[in-house]
Structure formats: C-alpha cells, structure tokens
Design a protein around this motif. Structure first.
Motif, short mmCIF file in Angstrom:
data_model
loop_
_atom_site.label_atom_id
_atom_site.label_comp_id
_atom_site.label_asym_id
_atom_site.label_seq_id
_atom_site.Cartn_x
_atom_site.Cartn_y
_atom_site.Cartn_z
N ASP A 124 0.95 -1.39 0.06
CA ASP A 124 0.22 0.08 -0.16
C ASP A 124 0.67 1.30 0.02
O ASP A 124 0.24 2.29 0.31
N ALA A 125 2.15 1.19 -0.33
CA ALA A 125 2.99 2.07 -0.33
C ALA A 125 4.24 2.30 -1.49
O ALA A 125 4.30 0.77 -1.91
N CYS A 126 4.51 3.16 -1.85
CA CYS A 126 5.51 3.11 -2.97
C CYS A 126 6.78 4.25 -3.00
O CYS A 126 6.29 5.32 -2.27
N TRP B 4 6.95 6.19 -8.02
CA TRP B 4 5.66 6.86 -8.32
C TRP B 4 5.59 8.04 -9.20
O TRP B 4 5.00 8.02 -10.23
N ARG C 279 0.10 14.91 4.11
CA ARG C 279 -0.48 13.45 4.50
C ARG C 279 -1.23 13.60 5.96
O ARG C 279 -0.55 14.14 6.79
N THR D 137 8.10 6.97 1.29
CA THR D 137 7.09 6.39 0.75
C THR D 137 5.78 7.30 0.62
O THR D 137 5.56 8.08 1.55
N LYS E 73 1.58 7.04 -0.22
CA LYS E 73 0.31 6.22 -0.30
C LYS E 73 -0.97 6.90 -1.00
O LYS E 73 -0.85 8.05 -1.15
N ASP F 229 -2.23 10.92 -0.27
CA ASP F 229 -1.39 11.77 -0.19
C ASP F 229 -1.31 12.97 -1.30
O ASP F 229 -1.92 12.52 -2.45
N LEU G 97 -0.90 3.76 -6.81
CA LEU G 97 0.22 3.42 -6.93
C LEU G 97 0.86 2.99 -8.12
O LEU G 97 1.90 3.32 -8.61
#
Length: 93
Positions: free
Chosen positions: A4-6, A11, A37, A50, A52, A55, A73
């Motif tokens: 769930d994060a990059c 990105w 965020r 990271t 999400k 954001d 993502l």
C-alpha cells in the motif's frame, strides 16, 4: 515494502512526470517536492520516502506548479492514459 506504499521516485516515474527514475530521484533528493498526509505538510528529502494513496504532492515542473492527489500506486510504468489514472489534479484556490 508494503503493497500500500511506493517510493516517491518510483511513483513520479510511473505517473510519467519524469522520463527516468534517476531524474525523479534527483528531483526528490533536491527537496523540491512537498507532501501533505493527514493534514501534515512535509518536504520530501529522500527518493526512498514512501507515498500512499490520498497523499497530496506539490512541485514545480517545467515552469508550472503541479498539485496532485495520489489515487493509485500503479504496478508498472504504463501508457500515458494509465499514468493519468494514478493521480487527480488539485484545484488551487
């Protein structure tokens, strides 16, 4: 890394703001991206930070101020239509 994060550089590259991941990493490392965020604004200082969904990013690119909300993502760097689905522009008031 969680699914769930990059990474910020990955990105930005997948969303086609930069031609190469290296260019995206240098841009982020230069402190030229602000992220919001949960109502807290920070300046991204490392390409490995990271991101999400949800954001918000603000950065200047090509003489234009870009303000976007991350919608997805992405799994890869796809065609432009797929890249546009990764974010939605924010309206500045």
């Amino acid at each position: 890394m969680a699914e769930d994060a990059c990474r910020a550089d990955v990105w930005l590259w997948r969303a086609r703001f930069f031609r190469t991941r290296t260019m995206a990493a240098r841009f982020v490392d230069g402190g030229r991206v602000r992220m919001t965020r949960a109502g807290i604004e920070t300046r991204l200082d490392k390409a490995s930070r990271t991101l999400k969904p949800g954001d918000e990013l603000v950065f200047a690119l090509g003489g234009r101020l870009m303000a976007v909300r991350i919608a997805a993502l992405g799994e890869r760097r796809g065609p432009a239509g797929e890249a546009r689905g990764l974010y939605s522009p924010l309206q500045e008031s």
